[in-house]
Design a protein around this motif. Structure first.
Motif, PDB file in Angstrom:
ATOM      1  N   THR A 125       0.673  -1.047   0.100  1.00 23.15           N
ATOM      2  CA  THR A 125       0.041  -0.162  -0.197  1.00 23.15           C
ATOM      3  C   THR A 125       0.915   1.053   0.048  1.00 23.15           C
ATOM      4  O   THR A 125       2.105   1.309   0.039  1.00 23.15           O
ATOM      5  CB  THR A 125      -0.773   0.084   1.213  1.00 23.15           C
ATOM      6  OG1 THR A 125      -0.067   0.628   2.424  1.00 23.15           O
ATOM      7  CG2 THR A 125      -1.794  -1.116   1.557  1.00 23.15           C
ATOM      8  N   ASP A 126       0.226   2.451  -0.199  1.00 20.58           N
ATOM      9  CA  ASP A 126       0.793   3.535  -0.134  1.00 20.58           C
ATOM     10  C   ASP A 126       0.587   4.371   1.216  1.00 20.58           C
ATOM     11  O   ASP A 126       1.106   5.362   1.414  1.00 20.58           O
ATOM     12  CB  ASP A 126       0.662   4.585  -1.285  1.00 20.58           C
ATOM     13  CG  ASP A 126      -0.916   4.678  -1.341  1.00 20.58           C
ATOM     14  OD1 ASP A 126      -1.755   4.590  -0.427  1.00 20.58           O
ATOM     15  OD2 ASP A 126      -1.370   5.110  -2.224  1.00 20.58           O
ATOM     16  N   ALA A 127       0.262   3.534   2.261  1.00 17.92           N
ATOM     17  CA  ALA A 127       0.135   4.037   3.479  1.00 17.92           C
ATOM     18  C   ALA A 127       1.532   4.541   4.115  1.00 17.92           C
ATOM     19  O   ALA A 127       1.468   5.484   4.950  1.00 17.92           O
ATOM     20  CB  ALA A 127      -0.526   3.065   4.542  1.00 17.92           C
ATOM     21  N   GLY A 175      -1.713  -2.061  -7.710  1.00 13.85           N
ATOM     22  CA  GLY A 175      -3.312  -1.802  -7.685  1.00 13.85           C
ATOM     23  C   GLY A 175      -3.670  -0.492  -6.831  1.00 13.85           C
ATOM     24  O   GLY A 175      -4.136   0.594  -7.590  1.00 13.85           O
ATOM     25  N   ASP A 176      -3.069  -0.086  -5.659  1.00 18.11           N
ATOM     26  CA  ASP A 176      -3.208   0.876  -5.005  1.00 18.11           C
ATOM     27  C   ASP A 176      -2.408   2.203  -5.716  1.00 18.11           C
ATOM     28  O   ASP A 176      -3.130   3.049  -5.796  1.00 18.11           O
ATOM     29  CB  ASP A 176      -2.591   0.723  -3.629  1.00 18.11           C
ATOM     30  CG  ASP A 176      -2.843   1.853  -2.725  1.00 18.11           C
ATOM     31  OD1 ASP A 176      -3.986   2.438  -2.831  1.00 18.11           O
ATOM     32  OD2 ASP A 176      -2.251   1.918  -1.690  1.00 18.11           O
ATOM     33  N   ALA A 177      -1.157   1.700  -6.163  1.00 15.57           N
ATOM     34  CA  ALA A 177      -0.298   3.133  -7.084  1.00 15.57           C
ATOM     35  C   ALA A 177      -1.073   3.256  -8.296  1.00 15.57           C
ATOM     36  O   ALA A 177      -0.781   4.457  -8.729  1.00 15.57           O
ATOM     37  CB  ALA A 177       1.006   2.348  -7.093  1.00 15.57           C
ATOM     38  N   ALA A 258     -11.873   6.208  -7.219  1.00 15.10           N
ATOM     39  CA  ALA A 258     -11.411   4.894  -7.090  1.00 15.10           C
ATOM     40  C   ALA A 258     -11.374   4.367  -5.585  1.00 15.10           C
ATOM     41  O   ALA A 258     -11.768   3.343  -5.034  1.00 15.10           O
ATOM     42  CB  ALA A 258     -10.083   4.811  -7.573  1.00 15.10           C
ATOM     43  N   HIS A 259     -10.886   5.239  -4.649  1.00 10.23           N
ATOM     44  CA  HIS A 259     -10.879   4.981  -3.191  1.00 10.23           C
ATOM     45  C   HIS A 259     -12.067   5.251  -2.367  1.00 10.23           C
ATOM     46  O   HIS A 259     -12.473   4.484  -1.530  1.00 10.23           O
ATOM     47  CB  HIS A 259      -9.642   5.787  -2.523  1.00 10.23           C
ATOM     48  CG  HIS A 259      -8.549   5.211  -2.693  1.00 10.23           C
ATOM     49  ND1 HIS A 259      -7.623   5.074  -3.648  1.00 10.23           N
ATOM     50  CD2 HIS A 259      -7.700   4.544  -1.638  1.00 10.23           C
ATOM     51  CE1 HIS A 259      -6.533   4.590  -3.496  1.00 10.23           C
ATOM     52  NE2 HIS A 259      -6.645   4.200  -2.163  1.00 10.23           N
ATOM     53  N   GLY A 260     -13.027   5.964  -2.912  1.00  6.09           N
ATOM     54  CA  GLY A 260     -14.360   5.993  -2.367  1.00  6.09           C
ATOM     55  C   GLY A 260     -15.208   4.846  -2.605  1.00  6.09           C
ATOM     56  O   GLY A 260     -15.684   4.279  -1.694  1.00  6.09           O
ATOM     57  N   MET A 275      -7.075  -8.072  -0.471  1.00  9.55           N
ATOM     58  CA  MET A 275      -6.132  -6.885  -0.086  1.00  9.55           C
ATOM     59  C   MET A 275      -6.744  -5.605  -0.591  1.00  9.55           C
ATOM     60  O   MET A 275      -7.449  -5.482  -2.010  1.00  9.55           O
ATOM     61  CB  MET A 275      -4.572  -7.250  -0.677  1.00  9.55           C
ATOM     62  CG  MET A 275      -4.236  -8.312  -0.116  1.00  9.55           C
ATOM     63  SD  MET A 275      -2.767  -8.726  -0.327  1.00  9.55           S
ATOM     64  CE  MET A 275      -1.757  -7.599   0.621  1.00  9.55           C
ATOM     65  N   HIS A 276      -6.241  -4.449   0.083  1.00  3.01           N
ATOM     66  CA  HIS A 276      -6.328  -3.290  -0.450  1.00  3.01           C
ATOM     67  C   HIS A 276      -6.377  -2.824  -1.818  1.00  3.01           C
ATOM     68  O   HIS A 276      -7.420  -2.146  -2.250  1.00  3.01           O
ATOM     69  CB  HIS A 276      -5.656  -2.122   0.576  1.00  3.01           C
ATOM     70  CG  HIS A 276      -5.880  -0.534   0.445  1.00  3.01           C
ATOM     71  ND1 HIS A 276      -6.999   0.049   0.632  1.00  3.01           N
ATOM     72  CD2 HIS A 276      -4.953   0.075  -0.486  1.00  3.01           C
ATOM     73  CE1 HIS A 276      -6.790   1.373   0.131  1.00  3.01           C
ATOM     74  NE2 HIS A 276      -5.698   1.547  -0.414  1.00  3.01           N
ATOM     75  N   GLY A 277      -5.155  -3.051  -2.382  1.00  3.12           N
ATOM     76  CA  GLY A 277      -4.908  -2.552  -3.603  1.00  3.12           C
ATOM     77  C   GLY A 277      -5.910  -3.397  -4.699  1.00  3.12           C
ATOM     78  O   GLY A 277      -6.138  -3.079  -5.998  1.00  3.12           O
ATOM     79  N   LYS A 279      -8.989  -4.500  -4.062  1.00  4.18           N
ATOM     80  CA  LYS A 279     -10.413  -3.632  -4.152  1.00  4.18           C
ATOM     81  C   LYS A 279     -10.103  -2.378  -4.881  1.00  4.18           C
ATOM     82  O   LYS A 279     -11.259  -1.893  -5.533  1.00  4.18           O
ATOM     83  CB  LYS A 279     -10.678  -3.556  -2.692  1.00  4.18           C
ATOM     84  CG  LYS A 279     -11.138  -4.921  -2.013  1.00  4.18           C
ATOM     85  CD  LYS A 279     -11.357  -4.631  -0.594  1.00  4.18           C
ATOM     86  CE  LYS A 279     -10.138  -4.650   0.211  1.00  4.18           C
ATOM     87  NZ  LYS A 279     -10.425  -4.639   1.721  1.00  4.18           N
ATOM     88  N   VAL A 280      -9.167  -1.699  -4.516  1.00  2.99           N
ATOM     89  CA  VAL A 280      -8.926  -0.376  -5.215  1.00  2.99           C
ATOM     90  C   VAL A 280      -8.894  -0.476  -6.750  1.00  2.99           C
ATOM     91  O   VAL A 280      -9.525   0.457  -7.296  1.00  2.99           O
ATOM     92  CB  VAL A 280      -7.511   0.211  -4.740  1.00  2.99           C
ATOM     93  CG1 VAL A 280      -7.358   1.522  -5.553  1.00  2.99           C
ATOM     94  CG2 VAL A 280      -7.826   0.851  -3.373  1.00  2.99           C
ATOM     95  N   ASN A 281      -8.590  -1.447  -7.442  1.00  8.86           N
ATOM     96  CA  ASN A 281      -8.176  -1.704  -8.564  1.00  8.86           C
ATOM     97  C   ASN A 281      -9.769  -1.754  -9.233  1.00  8.86           C
ATOM     98  O   ASN A 281      -9.896  -1.497 -10.500  1.00  8.86           O
ATOM     99  CB  ASN A 281      -7.461  -3.018  -9.041  1.00  8.86           C
ATOM    100  CG  ASN A 281      -6.979  -2.861 -10.512  1.00  8.86           C
ATOM    101  OD1 ASN A 281      -6.079  -1.953 -10.844  1.00  8.86           O
ATOM    102  ND2 ASN A 281      -7.109  -3.732 -11.215  1.00  8.86           N
TER     103      ASN A 281
END
Ligand SMILES: [Zn+2]
Length: 373
Positions: A125-127, A175-177, A258-260, A275-277, A279-281
């Motif tokens: 992630t980019d956290a 995916g997050d990036a 995308a994040h919303g 994973m986060h990314g 779902k973001v994808n």
């Protein structure tokens, strides 16, 4: 309230990345404090205990080891804040994935802004670079963003650990990036205020663009390196894209649909194994559909996603059997008050989100059929 529109960019003061970088943790931490609470889950401790203990001890930093519970919830933040207070810590170090790091940031803030070190062991992630945390409910659903007065004092990434992790982590990070540029350009065009608190600068937009270009150039290579658990220049570049470029890009340019929609997806228990990314994808595809993106742009997104192994369909994130009611519930959560979906330049309704999810899914399935060898 000041109504002057200002541009703003924020970032951590120091970013360190390289194979074996965990061995240098002590020398960097010693400049920040002398008494550290170190937070990692059991699996991560098994990987880093020796190197971290040795490095901090050699640098004269006292350490209290704490086992992270696995979710960044208010309860977990309160628990570890009490540990840090008891220990009299002047530094809190989060080692592991985004949730451990977010918890460390929240603890640092709760303890009166003591120094925070973020040491990701995966590039998922980019956290790690940001001054915010995503707080989840005990059930694992998105609860809220929590904003802090500053970014972590140090971000340290050991690419040997990144390469050692299952490849799904770095792929998810891609995916997050990947979302970063698509969301950044929306926020810039619509003149939205970014998480950092101002309009984007040219510098942060350039980093978001570089993030996207780096993914396109090196993503598939990095996936292969990660599958072999080796550190290559491509894996280094993608680690930086997923962590630093995406982190600075999203925080100082802004998030959008995308994040919303990612946050909306978390209301369904079916996606909790994802994973986060990943779902973001799906959120990115839905955002592109909402924007009416040209076919060529959808195809670029799909070609990349398939090349690195990111999900592109509802079935790919466990929602293959989702009915209209479920998609509308996701749509309602995606458009809740304060959601970054409202950074889109037009009003977005729950129906539009549900339609975009279905429309994106249909297009992705057709694309995959056409390109099946
Ligand atoms: Zn994200």
């Amino acid at each position: 309230m000041n109504t002057v529109a200002t541009r703003m960019m924020i970032s951590p003061p120091k970013y360190v990345q390289g194979a074996g970088a965990v061995g240098t943790l002590g020398e960097h931490v010693a400049r920040l404090g002398e008494n550290a609470v170190v937070l990692a889950d059991n699996g991560v401790w098994a990987l880093v205990d020796e190197a971290v203990t040795q490095s901090l001890s050699a640098a004269g930093v006292k350490l209290t080891k704490e086992i992270f519970g696995g979710l960044c919830t208010q309860k977990e933040i309160d628990r570890i804040t009490a540990v840090a207070e008891q220990a009299g810590a002047d530094v809190v170090i989060g080692i592991g994935g985004g949730t451990a790091i977010d918890t460390a940031k929240a603890v640092g803030h709760a303890r009166g802004d003591i120094a925070v070190v973020s040491a990701p062991t995966v590039a998922s992630t980019d956290a790690p670079t940001s001054a915010l945390a995503v707080i989840y409910t005990e059930e694992g659903a998105f609860e809220r963003y929590s904003f802090f007065s500053r970014n972590p004092n140090l971000v340290l990434v050991d690419t040997q650990l990144v390469a050692g992790a299952p490849s799904r982590f770095i792929v998810s990070g891609m995916g997050d990036a990947l979302a970063t540029w698509y969301e950044a350009r929306v926020c810039v065009a619509a003149e939205r205020t970014a998480m950092a608190g101002g309009l984007a600068t040219g510098a942060s937009l350039a980093l978001a663009k570089l993030c996207w270009e780096t993914l396109m150039e090196y993503g598939p290579q990095a996936r292969l390196a990660a599958e072999q658990h080796v550190v290559t220049p491509a894996l280094e570049k993608i680690t930086e894209a997923n962590t630093l470029l995406s982190g600075l890009g999203f925080e100082s340019c802004g998030l959008a649909a995308a994040h919303g929609i990612h946050n909306g997806l978390t209301v369904s228990h079916k996606v909790h194994g994802m994973m986060h990314g990943e779902k973001v994808n799906i959120g990115t595809l839905a955002q592109l559909i909402l924007e009416g993106a040209p076919t060529a742009e959808l195809d670029t997104y799909l070609e990349f996603s398939l090349a690195v192994g990111l999900p592109t369909t509802l079935a790919g994130i466990g929602l293959g059997d989702a009915d209209r009611e479920e998609l509308l519930a996701i749509g309602r959560a995606s458009t809740a008050e304060g959601e970054t979906t409202h950074n889109m330049p037009f009003a977005v309704t729950p129906q539009m989100v549900a339609d975009a999810l279905v429309g994106g899914d249909a297009y992705a399935r057709a694309y995959a059929r056409k390109h099946a060898a």
